[in-house]
Scaffold this motif. Structure first.
Motif, PDB file in Angstrom:
ATOM      1  N   CYS A 152       0.604  -1.396  -0.269  1.00  0.00           N
ATOM      2  CA  CYS A 152       0.342   0.039  -0.058  1.00  0.00           C
ATOM      3  C   CYS A 152       0.934   1.150  -0.099  1.00  0.00           C
ATOM      4  CB  CYS A 152      -0.953   0.437   1.745  1.00  0.00           C
ATOM      5  SG  CYS A 152      -1.523   1.453   1.476  1.00  0.00           S
ATOM      6  N   LYS A 153       0.300   2.310  -0.243  1.00  0.00           N
ATOM      7  CA  LYS A 153       1.320   3.398  -0.943  1.00  0.00           C
ATOM      8  C   LYS A 153       0.922   4.135   0.292  1.00  0.00           C
ATOM      9  CE  LYS A 153       3.081   4.191  -5.361  1.00  0.00           C
ATOM     10  NZ  LYS A 153       3.226   5.538  -6.246  1.00  0.00           N
ATOM     11  N   ALA A 154       0.638   4.023   0.728  1.00  0.00           N
ATOM     12  CA  ALA A 154       0.467   4.906   2.105  1.00  0.00           C
ATOM     13  C   ALA A 154       0.372   4.487   3.640  1.00  0.00           C
ATOM     14  CB  ALA A 154      -1.349   4.933   2.513  1.00  0.00           C
ATOM     15  N   CYS A 155      -0.048   2.997   3.759  1.00  0.00           N
ATOM     16  CA  CYS A 155       0.292   2.660   5.271  1.00  0.00           C
ATOM     17  C   CYS A 155       1.783   1.764   4.844  1.00  0.00           C
ATOM     18  CB  CYS A 155      -0.293   1.728   6.059  1.00  0.00           C
ATOM     19  SG  CYS A 155      -1.458   0.390   5.241  1.00  0.00           S
ATOM     20  N   GLN A 156       1.860   1.722   3.588  1.00  0.00           N
ATOM     21  CA  GLN A 156       2.874   0.116   3.221  1.00  0.00           C
ATOM     22  C   GLN A 156       2.683  -1.086   3.750  1.00  0.00           C
ATOM     23  OE1 GLN A 156       5.848   1.973   2.069  1.00  0.00           O
ATOM     24  NE2 GLN A 156       3.928   4.088   2.381  1.00  0.00           N
ATOM     25  N   SER A 157       1.681  -1.082   4.038  1.00  0.00           N
ATOM     26  CA  SER A 157       1.081  -3.036   4.230  1.00  0.00           C
ATOM     27  C   SER A 157       1.098  -3.340   3.197  1.00  0.00           C
ATOM     28  CB  SER A 157      -0.541  -2.660   4.899  1.00  0.00           C
ATOM     29  OG  SER A 157      -0.400  -2.143   5.773  1.00  0.00           O
ATOM     30  N   PRO A 158       1.305  -5.350   3.747  1.00  0.00           N
ATOM     31  CA  PRO A 158       1.375  -5.704   1.879  1.00  0.00           C
ATOM     32  C   PRO A 158      -0.092  -5.838   1.647  1.00  0.00           C
ATOM     33  CG  PRO A 158       1.908  -7.053   3.744  1.00  0.00           C
ATOM     34  CD  PRO A 158       1.922  -5.788   3.964  1.00  0.00           C
ATOM     35  N   PHE A 159      -0.913  -6.302   0.593  1.00  0.00           N
ATOM     36  CA  PHE A 159      -2.439  -6.544   0.067  1.00  0.00           C
ATOM     37  C   PHE A 159      -2.448  -7.165  -1.416  1.00  0.00           C
ATOM     38  CE2 PHE A 159      -4.120  -3.114  -2.814  1.00  0.00           C
ATOM     39  CZ  PHE A 159      -3.165  -2.348  -2.536  1.00  0.00           C
ATOM     40  N   GLU A 160      -3.848  -7.232  -1.034  1.00  0.00           N
ATOM     41  CA  GLU A 160      -4.120  -8.546  -2.803  1.00  0.00           C
ATOM     42  C   GLU A 160      -4.088  -7.466  -3.651  1.00  0.00           C
ATOM     43  OE1 GLU A 160      -3.038 -11.365  -3.682  1.00  0.00           O
ATOM     44  OE2 GLU A 160      -1.447 -11.928  -1.873  1.00  0.00           O
ATOM     45  N   ALA A 161      -3.757  -7.308  -4.854  1.00  0.00           N
ATOM     46  CA  ALA A 161      -4.384  -6.117  -5.748  1.00  0.00           C
ATOM     47  C   ALA A 161      -4.753  -6.977  -7.020  1.00  0.00           C
ATOM     48  CB  ALA A 161      -3.836  -4.873  -5.917  1.00  0.00           C
ATOM     49  N   ARG A 162      -5.736  -6.376  -7.787  1.00  0.00           N
ATOM     50  CA  ARG A 162      -6.127  -7.459  -8.491  1.00  0.00           C
ATOM     51  C   ARG A 162      -4.884  -7.457  -9.994  1.00  0.00           C
ATOM     52  NH1 ARG A 162     -11.623  -8.640 -10.470  1.00  0.00           N
ATOM     53  NH2 ARG A 162     -11.525  -5.929 -10.724  1.00  0.00           N
ATOM     54  N   VAL A 163      -4.442  -7.820 -10.777  1.00  0.00           N
ATOM     55  CA  VAL A 163      -3.616  -7.715 -11.765  1.00  0.00           C
ATOM     56  C   VAL A 163      -3.935  -6.492 -12.370  1.00  0.00           C
ATOM     57  CG1 VAL A 163      -2.555  -8.759 -13.997  1.00  0.00           C
ATOM     58  CG2 VAL A 163      -1.545  -9.902 -11.691  1.00  0.00           C
ATOM     59  N   ALA A 164      -4.956  -6.376 -13.149  1.00  0.00           N
ATOM     60  CA  ALA A 164      -6.306  -6.138 -13.933  1.00  0.00           C
ATOM     61  C   ALA A 164      -6.569  -4.450 -13.784  1.00  0.00           C
ATOM     62  CB  ALA A 164      -7.655  -6.611 -14.531  1.00  0.00           C
ATOM     63  N   ASP A 165      -6.810  -4.227 -11.930  1.00  0.00           N
ATOM     64  CA  ASP A 165      -6.209  -2.940 -11.398  1.00  0.00           C
ATOM     65  C   ASP A 165      -5.039  -2.483 -11.930  1.00  0.00           C
ATOM     66  OD1 ASP A 165      -9.563  -3.444 -11.234  1.00  0.00           O
ATOM     67  OD2 ASP A 165      -9.137  -3.680  -9.104  1.00  0.00           O
ATOM     68  N   ARG A 166      -4.195  -2.929 -11.952  1.00  0.00           N
ATOM     69  CA  ARG A 166      -2.575  -2.406 -11.587  1.00  0.00           C
ATOM     70  C   ARG A 166      -2.752  -2.139 -13.429  1.00  0.00           C
ATOM     71  NH1 ARG A 166       0.468  -1.616  -7.032  1.00  0.00           N
ATOM     72  NH2 ARG A 166       2.026  -2.172  -8.971  1.00  0.00           N
ATOM     73  N   ARG A 167      -2.419  -2.798 -14.248  1.00  0.00           N
ATOM     74  CA  ARG A 167      -3.067  -2.100 -15.240  1.00  0.00           C
ATOM     75  C   ARG A 167      -3.571  -1.123 -15.555  1.00  0.00           C
ATOM     76  NH1 ARG A 167      -3.537  -8.301 -17.717  1.00  0.00           N
ATOM     77  NH2 ARG A 167      -2.058  -9.826 -17.267  1.00  0.00           N
ATOM     78  N   ARG A 168      -4.169  -0.620 -14.932  1.00  0.00           N
ATOM     79  CA  ARG A 168      -5.272   0.505 -15.388  1.00  0.00           C
ATOM     80  C   ARG A 168      -4.930   1.452 -13.908  1.00  0.00           C
ATOM     81  NH1 ARG A 168     -11.999  -1.703 -15.078  1.00  0.00           N
ATOM     82  NH2 ARG A 168     -10.920  -3.060 -14.068  1.00  0.00           N
ATOM     83  N   GLY A 169      -3.874   1.596 -13.900  1.00  0.00           N
ATOM     84  CA  GLY A 169      -3.186   2.047 -12.754  1.00  0.00           C
ATOM     85  C   GLY A 169      -4.150   2.154 -10.941  1.00  0.00           C
ATOM     86  N   TRP A 170      -4.668   1.326 -10.842  1.00  0.00           N
ATOM     87  CA  TRP A 170      -5.403   0.556  -9.600  1.00  0.00           C
ATOM     88  C   TRP A 170      -4.450  -0.049  -8.671  1.00  0.00           C
ATOM     89  CZ3 TRP A 170     -11.385   0.123 -11.596  1.00  0.00           C
ATOM     90  CH2 TRP A 170     -11.645   1.220 -12.391  1.00  0.00           C
ATOM     91  N   GLY A 171      -4.892  -0.215  -7.978  1.00  0.00           N
ATOM     92  CA  GLY A 171      -4.931  -1.221  -7.066  1.00  0.00           C
ATOM     93  C   GLY A 171      -3.636  -0.905  -6.433  1.00  0.00           C
ATOM     94  N   ARG A 172      -3.166   0.776  -5.625  1.00  0.00           N
ATOM     95  CA  ARG A 172      -2.467   0.671  -4.750  1.00  0.00           C
ATOM     96  C   ARG A 172      -2.026   1.363  -3.554  1.00  0.00           C
ATOM     97  NH1 ARG A 172      -1.011   6.794  -7.358  1.00  0.00           N
ATOM     98  NH2 ARG A 172      -3.566   6.571  -7.840  1.00  0.00           N
ATOM     99  N   PHE A 173      -3.611   1.144  -3.413  1.00  0.00           N
ATOM    100  CA  PHE A 173      -3.729   1.514  -2.209  1.00  0.00           C
ATOM    101  C   PHE A 173      -4.635   0.340  -0.983  1.00  0.00           C
ATOM    102  CE2 PHE A 173      -3.515   5.255  -3.873  1.00  0.00           C
ATOM    103  CZ  PHE A 173      -2.580   6.066  -3.490  1.00  0.00           C
ATOM    104  N   CYS A 174      -4.783  -0.276   0.053  1.00  0.00           N
ATOM    105  CA  CYS A 174      -5.233  -1.278   0.886  1.00  0.00           C
ATOM    106  C   CYS A 174      -6.463  -1.087   0.947  1.00  0.00           C
ATOM    107  CB  CYS A 174      -4.624  -1.849   1.777  1.00  0.00           C
ATOM    108  SG  CYS A 174      -4.576  -0.355   3.447  1.00  0.00           S
ATOM    109  N   SER A 175      -6.685  -0.031   1.271  1.00  0.00           N
ATOM    110  CA  SER A 175      -8.002   0.826   1.356  1.00  0.00           C
ATOM    111  C   SER A 175      -8.838   2.283   0.720  1.00  0.00           C
ATOM    112  CB  SER A 175      -8.643   1.012   2.494  1.00  0.00           C
ATOM    113  OG  SER A 175      -7.260   1.554   3.585  1.00  0.00           O
ATOM    114  N   LYS A 176     -10.294   2.275   0.373  1.00  0.00           N
ATOM    115  CA  LYS A 176     -10.054   3.577  -0.428  1.00  0.00           C
ATOM    116  C   LYS A 176      -9.982   4.429   0.821  1.00  0.00           C
ATOM    117  CE  LYS A 176     -14.741   2.767  -2.379  1.00  0.00           C
ATOM    118  NZ  LYS A 176     -15.782   2.605  -2.430  1.00  0.00           N
TER     119      LYS A 176
END
Ligand SMILES: [Zn+2]
Length: 73
Positions: free
Chosen positions: A10-34
């Motif tokens: 997570c870019k904010a709290c540095q906690s590891p979390f599962e992000a969807r690869v499809a979201d990462r491709r869109r530039g999403w999935g950078r944070f563990c929560s809203k």
């Protein structure tokens, strides 16, 4: 299951979390929560830091004298 996931930090709290690869491709999935996304964006604008430092917009010195002008008449 809906697509592959990848473990990212997570870019904010540095906690590891599962992000969807499809979201990462869109530039999403950078944070563990809203809320972490909100915190990160606040930090970038500086408002969150000001808030942490105890800044209180209701007691801004710029506005503390405003009532003097309201009483002119
Ligand atoms: Zn987080």
């Amino acid at each position: 299951m809906a697509g592959k996931t990848v473990t990212v930090k997570c870019k904010a709290c540095q906690s590891p979390f599962e992000a969807r690869v499809a979201d990462r491709r869109r530039g999403w999935g950078r944070f563990c929560s809203k809320s972490c996304k909100a915190i990160h964006q606040e930090r970038r604008s500086g408002q969150y830091r000001d808030w942490l430092n105890g800044a209180d917009p209701d007691h801004n010195p710029e506005f503390s004298n405003a009532h003097q002008f309201d009483n002119c008449e």
